[in-house]
Design a protein around this motif. Structure first.
Motif, mmCIF file in Angstrom:
data_model
loop_
_atom_site.group_PDB
_atom_site.id
_atom_site.type_symbol
_atom_site.label_atom_id
_atom_site.label_comp_id
_atom_site.label_asym_id
_atom_site.label_seq_id
_atom_site.Cartn_x
_atom_site.Cartn_y
_atom_site.Cartn_z
ATOM 1 N N ILE A 473 -66.846 -104.374 -63.164
ATOM 2 C CA ILE A 473 -66.148 -105.432 -62.074
ATOM 3 C C ILE A 473 -64.794 -104.616 -62.177
ATOM 4 C CG2 ILE A 473 -65.245 -107.394 -61.373
ATOM 5 C CD1 ILE A 473 -67.675 -108.740 -62.788
ATOM 6 N N SER A 474 -64.147 -104.244 -60.803
ATOM 7 C CA SER A 474 -62.921 -103.550 -60.907
ATOM 8 C C SER A 474 -61.977 -103.895 -59.740
ATOM 9 C CB SER A 474 -63.015 -102.116 -60.982
ATOM 10 O OG SER A 474 -63.481 -101.435 -59.701
ATOM 11 N N ASP A 475 -60.754 -103.637 -59.674
ATOM 12 C CA ASP A 475 -60.104 -103.261 -58.305
ATOM 13 C C ASP A 475 -60.753 -102.308 -57.551
ATOM 14 O OD1 ASP A 475 -57.197 -104.270 -57.856
ATOM 15 O OD2 ASP A 475 -57.575 -102.584 -56.740
ATOM 16 N N PRO A 476 -60.899 -102.557 -55.905
ATOM 17 C CA PRO A 476 -61.310 -101.762 -55.309
ATOM 18 C C PRO A 476 -60.712 -100.319 -55.154
ATOM 19 C CG PRO A 476 -60.475 -103.630 -53.863
ATOM 20 C CD PRO A 476 -60.542 -103.763 -55.464
ATOM 21 N N THR A 477 -59.424 -100.488 -55.390
ATOM 22 C CA THR A 477 -58.587 -99.051 -55.431
ATOM 23 C C THR A 477 -59.033 -98.185 -56.844
ATOM 24 O OG1 THR A 477 -56.901 -100.190 -56.523
ATOM 25 C CG2 THR A 477 -56.687 -100.094 -54.298
ATOM 26 N N GLN A 478 -59.550 -98.867 -57.874
ATOM 27 C CA GLN A 478 -59.877 -98.079 -58.688
ATOM 28 C C GLN A 478 -61.309 -97.599 -58.836
ATOM 29 O OE1 GLN A 478 -58.709 -100.034 -62.342
ATOM 30 N NE2 GLN A 478 -57.071 -98.592 -62.410
ATOM 31 N N LYS A 479 -62.115 -97.836 -57.842
ATOM 32 C CA LYS A 479 -63.397 -97.513 -57.971
ATOM 33 C C LYS A 479 -63.908 -96.081 -57.994
ATOM 34 C CE LYS A 479 -66.215 -99.390 -55.046
ATOM 35 N NZ LYS A 479 -66.968 -100.364 -53.949
ATOM 36 N N PRO A 480 -63.061 -95.247 -57.070
ATOM 37 C CA PRO A 480 -63.288 -93.903 -57.493
ATOM 38 C C PRO A 480 -63.042 -93.272 -58.802
ATOM 39 C CG PRO A 480 -62.165 -94.033 -55.398
ATOM 40 C CD PRO A 480 -62.081 -95.465 -56.117
ATOM 41 N N TYR A 578 -72.479 -97.759 -55.880
ATOM 42 C CA TYR A 578 -71.056 -97.431 -55.796
ATOM 43 C C TYR A 578 -70.449 -98.671 -54.908
ATOM 44 C CZ TYR A 578 -66.469 -95.319 -54.358
ATOM 45 O OH TYR A 578 -65.177 -95.135 -54.462
ATOM 46 N N ASP A 579 -71.485 -98.875 -54.037
ATOM 47 C CA ASP A 579 -71.022 -100.351 -53.221
ATOM 48 C C ASP A 579 -72.400 -101.155 -53.458
ATOM 49 O OD1 ASP A 579 -68.721 -99.470 -51.664
ATOM 50 O OD2 ASP A 579 -70.208 -98.179 -50.390
ATOM 51 N N VAL A 580 -72.013 -102.451 -53.782
ATOM 52 C CA VAL A 580 -72.809 -103.224 -54.000
ATOM 53 C C VAL A 580 -74.085 -103.407 -53.065
ATOM 54 C CG1 VAL A 580 -71.824 -104.845 -55.588
ATOM 55 C CG2 VAL A 580 -71.847 -105.408 -53.241
ATOM 56 N N PRO A 581 -75.424 -103.679 -53.492
ATOM 57 C CA PRO A 581 -76.361 -103.891 -52.531
ATOM 58 C C PRO A 581 -76.524 -104.979 -51.759
ATOM 59 C CG PRO A 581 -77.275 -103.973 -54.722
ATOM 60 C CD PRO A 581 -75.786 -103.683 -55.016
ATOM 61 N N VAL A 582 -76.854 -105.326 -50.522
ATOM 62 C CA VAL A 582 -76.757 -106.533 -49.818
ATOM 63 C C VAL A 582 -77.642 -107.782 -50.414
ATOM 64 C CG1 VAL A 582 -75.513 -105.510 -47.701
ATOM 65 C CG2 VAL A 582 -78.028 -105.633 -47.967
ATOM 66 N N ASP A 583 -78.893 -107.348 -50.880
ATOM 67 C CA ASP A 583 -79.568 -108.279 -51.433
ATOM 68 C C ASP A 583 -80.425 -107.756 -52.553
ATOM 69 O OD1 ASP A 583 -81.752 -106.831 -50.502
ATOM 70 O OD2 ASP A 583 -81.629 -107.759 -48.518
ATOM 71 N N ARG A 613 -68.694 -112.670 -57.610
ATOM 72 C CA ARG A 613 -69.384 -114.079 -57.404
ATOM 73 C C ARG A 613 -70.479 -113.803 -56.872
ATOM 74 N NH1 ARG A 613 -66.330 -119.096 -55.137
ATOM 75 N NH2 ARG A 613 -68.430 -120.378 -55.354
ATOM 76 N N PHE A 614 -70.568 -113.206 -55.608
ATOM 77 C CA PHE A 614 -71.990 -112.940 -54.832
ATOM 78 C C PHE A 614 -72.867 -112.271 -55.711
ATOM 79 C CE2 PHE A 614 -73.646 -109.492 -52.663
ATOM 80 C CZ PHE A 614 -74.767 -109.860 -51.951
ATOM 81 N N PHE A 615 -72.455 -111.159 -56.178
ATOM 82 C CA PHE A 615 -73.275 -110.313 -56.892
ATOM 83 C C PHE A 615 -74.051 -111.078 -58.153
ATOM 84 C CE2 PHE A 615 -74.080 -106.907 -60.101
ATOM 85 C CZ PHE A 615 -74.993 -106.384 -59.389
ATOM 86 N N LYS A 616 -73.242 -111.677 -59.022
ATOM 87 C CA LYS A 616 -73.604 -112.413 -60.017
ATOM 88 C C LYS A 616 -74.581 -113.713 -59.542
ATOM 89 C CE LYS A 616 -69.663 -111.779 -63.142
ATOM 90 N NZ LYS A 616 -68.580 -112.595 -63.622
ATOM 91 N N GLU A 621 -79.980 -115.837 -59.225
ATOM 92 C CA GLU A 621 -81.160 -116.244 -58.419
ATOM 93 C C GLU A 621 -82.348 -115.806 -58.714
ATOM 94 O OE1 GLU A 621 -79.928 -116.695 -54.493
ATOM 95 O OE2 GLU A 621 -78.361 -118.283 -54.805
ATOM 96 N N ALA A 622 -82.201 -114.351 -59.233
ATOM 97 C CA ALA A 622 -83.288 -113.845 -59.471
ATOM 98 C C ALA A 622 -83.715 -113.626 -61.070
ATOM 99 C CB ALA A 622 -83.247 -112.308 -59.004
ATOM 100 N N ASP A 623 -83.085 -114.598 -61.639
ATOM 101 C CA ASP A 623 -83.291 -114.687 -63.135
ATOM 102 C C ASP A 623 -83.147 -113.386 -63.711
ATOM 103 O OD1 ASP A 623 -83.926 -117.319 -63.902
ATOM 104 O OD2 ASP A 623 -85.881 -117.017 -64.131
ATOM 105 N N HIS A 624 -81.890 -112.636 -63.263
ATOM 106 C CA HIS A 624 -81.870 -111.527 -63.803
ATOM 107 C C HIS A 624 -80.400 -111.142 -64.250
ATOM 108 C CE1 HIS A 624 -83.470 -107.407 -64.027
ATOM 109 N NE2 HIS A 624 -82.481 -106.885 -63.522
ATOM 110 N N LEU A 625 -79.519 -111.979 -64.374
ATOM 111 C CA LEU A 625 -78.024 -112.082 -64.638
ATOM 112 C C LEU A 625 -77.894 -111.133 -66.215
ATOM 113 C CD1 LEU A 625 -75.287 -112.034 -63.757
ATOM 114 C CD2 LEU A 625 -75.088 -114.570 -64.354
ATOM 115 N N GLU A 626 -78.713 -111.986 -67.097
ATOM 116 C CA GLU A 626 -78.644 -111.394 -68.536
ATOM 117 C C GLU A 626 -79.100 -110.089 -68.678
ATOM 118 O OE1 GLU A 626 -81.746 -114.234 -68.850
ATOM 119 O OE2 GLU A 626 -80.109 -114.508 -66.999
#
Ligand SMILES: Nc1ncnc2c1ncn2[C@@H]1O[C@H](COP(=O)(O)OP(=O)(O)OP(=O)(O)O)[C@@H](O)[C@H]1O
Length: 661
Positions: A473-480, A578-583, A613-616, A621-626
């Motif tokens: 998890i990062s600041d958007p400016t640091q992603k690259p 690099y960008d989170v998947p939408v679903d 928050r959305f990604f987690k 919901e998919a029982d996959h967070l851990e």
């Protein structure tokens, strides 16, 4: 003088009168405060006696509706009052409740003592909400509930001797498989082969009186679904004598069509089977001439130069509608790979067209005459082109023996595959499946019976066990900068990188190039090679890029979700979102480009703070967070690459400024 008795009677009557006066005064006050209702007038109430009923009941009902119990049960909501409905209705309603639920004295006193003495009656309570899992099972296809569950660790060795030892594969095929390094069947193949290649009638091309059951398969990415349908198709069709279109494989992209064609060509070597593709890469006329033997004569049984056709849905429809003698009546197999993606595509209503073309009474395109020949045509013009058994009864020849006219079922067996199989009953029903059999390859940690089925239904998809997943998890400016850190410090190469758009891909590739130049400038290091891969590129260029990536001349491929499904590049050891998947489906298919066929692989997702928050939640919901471990990076970790990054960023800014001017 009044007697004592009379006096006391008078006294008591006076008191009664006073009491009555007090009561009337209170009542008057109550009435004053009561909101006026349209159409109700107090005089009228008094006249018709309703007043007395109200007087007797109202106070009690009001008290009882709030029983002095220690755990105050919630008062049930009042029925919404409709416009113009009278207030007295409330009183009646409460009285009804009382009468129904508790024995009441005929006349009740409004004293608190009596109210306290009243039994507290049970109030209507809402039943517990059904669990999410119970709801998910509602309305589901019974066949899905009775799915055959297959453990992902199941394997079956491919024997060398005469005995197939349960694989149902011919000696020739087993040899071919060993030649390409396949020495055992994976779980999905172990389950499907005996079902699709029964020992009795394995090679029958037509089963009009015993039509085969359709099959739906849910198995993780990279688990070998392609061979699970390719092997039965080749084994079944290799006994054919006449070339007819007998297997149709529909895939969502041209890249996948090419990939499956390569697999079939390798495994069908030595047979006479002919394979064709229809994707729109060549002109329509060219494709027609590659697929159809005879386009000029009207042939009821159709004409084909290929036994197996692999195609995308759009071009398939073009041929069904516009190619003379293109017929699906002889289909023995209809494969829909990446089924959930294809079922979500509605263009030209492709599925309905395909299903209709496998049934009799479908009128295929003819060169000039668009109608079937009529009964006056001589028999010999109809028979040589060979109709499929299920089409025979529509021949307009009244003098045919009854065998011809008897209704026969189509022998086409539908096979659906996906790592994220749809549970949508509406979409499944559109497939008109015949007594479908489900196979689910999924290792469930649930100890409940049917846990795996529930996982599929609840879209908790199974991942390869050899896959390790991480998020940062990062600041958007640091992603690259974080991405460069992954590449150079954690050795994330041989990587597929997914972005959200073509623009995002272009920018990242450009920045990476500048960064590599800065990093290797004057120190003898060689820069890593990164390339963009997108649907905008011409087909030949895309092919060349994929080849260079496979041969590791390109170290990192940045792409959109175009190739997130199905593409099989064995050496991909890392996937970076690099960008989170939408679903969740997209996530499953992206990360599934690594850790294939039992190999190890790592998946990284770079999550911007506002997306966390959305990604987690999506993973939860998919029982996959851990399963997705969080990696925390500090400024110290990123410091060594910072100067090169800042220099590269400045160059990118200069470039964009120049382009704008
Ligand atoms: N029995 C086997 N032994 C060794 N390798 C195999 C076997 N079966 C399949 N493979 C290899 O595993 C890889 C993945 O197979 P495949 O592409 O069929 O996966 P998939 O289940 O269709 O995945 P996806 O859902 O991502 O499309 C391929 O390289 C294939 O050649």
């Amino acid at each position: 003088m009044p007697s004592l008795e009379t006096a006391s009677a008078l006294q008591s009557s006076k008191e009664k009168t006073k009491a009555k006066q007090r009561y009337l005064k209170r009542k008057k006050e109550r009435r004053k405060h009561r909101p006026k209702l349209p159409g109700v007038n107090d005089d009228k109430l008094q006249e018709n006696g309703t007043e007395h009923d109200a007087m007797d009941v109202e106070p009690v009902a009001k008290e009882v509706s709030n029983p002095p119990s220690p755990e105050k049960p919630k008062r049930p909501k009042k029925r919404p009052r409709h416009e113009g409905q009278e207030e007295t209705e409330d009183v009646e309603m409460e009285l009804d409740v009382l009468q129904a639920d508790a024995p009441l004295p005929t006349r009740m006193s409004p004293t608190p003592d009596l109210v306290n003495a009243l039994p507290s009656f049970p109030l209507p309570a809402l039943p517990d909400a059904p669990s999410k899992s119970l709801l998910a099972l509602q309305g589901l296809d019974q066949a899905l509930l009775g799915a055959e569950l297959v453990s992902p660790s199941t394997v079956l060795p491919i024997p060398t001797g005469k005995d197939d030892e349960g694989t149902r594969l011919s000696e020739k095929m087993r040899k071919r498989l060993r030649d390409i390094g396949v020495v055992e069947l994976f779980a999905v193949q172990t389950a499907l082969l005996p079902f699709l290649l029964p020992s009795q009638g394995a090679s029958e091309l037509y089963l009009p009186f015993n039509p085969p059951r359709d099959v739906c398969v849910s198995a993780p990415t990279g688990s070998g679904k392609t061979l699970a349908y390719v092997l039965p198709i080749i084994e079944t069709l290799s006994s054919r004598t006449i070339t007819r279109l007998r297997a149709l494989i529909v895939l969502p992209t041209r890249d996948l069509v090419t990939q499956v064609r390569e697999t079939i060509e390798v495994l069908s070597r030595g047979t006479k089977l002919k394979v064709g593709t229809a994707t729109g890469q060549s002109s329509f006329a060219q494709e027609q001439s590659q697929l159809i033997q005879d386009q000029s004569t009207i042939l009821l049984g159709g004409s084909s130069k290929v036994d197996i056709l692999i195609c995308t849905p759009g071009r398939l429809i073009d041929h069904i509608v516009g190619t003379p003698n293109f017929s699906l009546q002889h289909l023995r197999f209809l494969v829909i790979d990446e089924a959930d993606r294809l079922l979500a595509q509605s263009f030209q209503d492709w599925l309905a067209h395909v299903l209709a073309a496998t049934r009799p009474h479908y009128k295929p395109a003819q060169k000039e005459d668009n109608e079937y020949p009529n009964a006056s045509q001589p028999l010999n013009t109809l028979l040589p082109d060979g109709l499929a058994p299920s089409f025979l009864h529509q021949l307009p020849q009244p003098h045919f023996p009854s065998f011809f006219l008897e209704h026969k079922a189509s022998s086409c067996q539908k096979l659906l595959f996906s790592a994220t199989l749809t549970r949508d009953p509406g979409k499944i029903s559109a497939l008109e499946l015949r007594n479908p059999k489900y196979f689910i390859v999924q290792g469930s940690e649930k100890d409940t019976v049917g846990g795996e089925v529930l996982d599929v239904v609840m879209e908790k998809f199974s991942m390869p066990s050899t896959l390790k997943e991480h998020m940062i998890i990062s600041d958007p400016t640091q992603k690259p900068l974080i991405f460069f850190h992954l590449v150079h410090t954690l050795n994330v190469t041989n990587a597929l990188v997914f972005t959200k758009s073509a623009e995002s891909t272009t920018r990242l590739v450009q920045l990476f190039d500048f960064f590599e130049k800065e990093r290797t400038h004057g120190n003898g290091l060689s820069p890593l090679s990164v390339r963009a891969y997108s649907s905008d590129l011409p087909v030949n260029e895309r092919k060349a890029i994929l080849e260079n990536f496979k041969s590791q001349k390109i170290h990192i491929l940045v792409c959109s979700d175009l190739i997130s499904r199905g593409i099989d590049i064995s050496h991909v050891s890392h996937v970076v979102s690099y960008d989170v998947p939408v679903d969740m489906r997209k996530y499953v298919h992206r990360v599934g480009r690594t850790a294939r066929a039992g190999r190890e692989g790592d998946a990284w997702t770079l999550v911007e703070q506002q997306e966390a928050r959305f990604f987690k939640q999506m993973l939860k919901e998919a029982d996959h967070l851990e399963k997705v471990k969080r990696l925390r990076l500090g400024e110290k970790d990123l410091a060594p690459l910072l100067p090169h990054y800042e220099a590269a960023l400045n160059k990118l800014k200069d470039l964009y400024t120049r382009q704008q001017n």
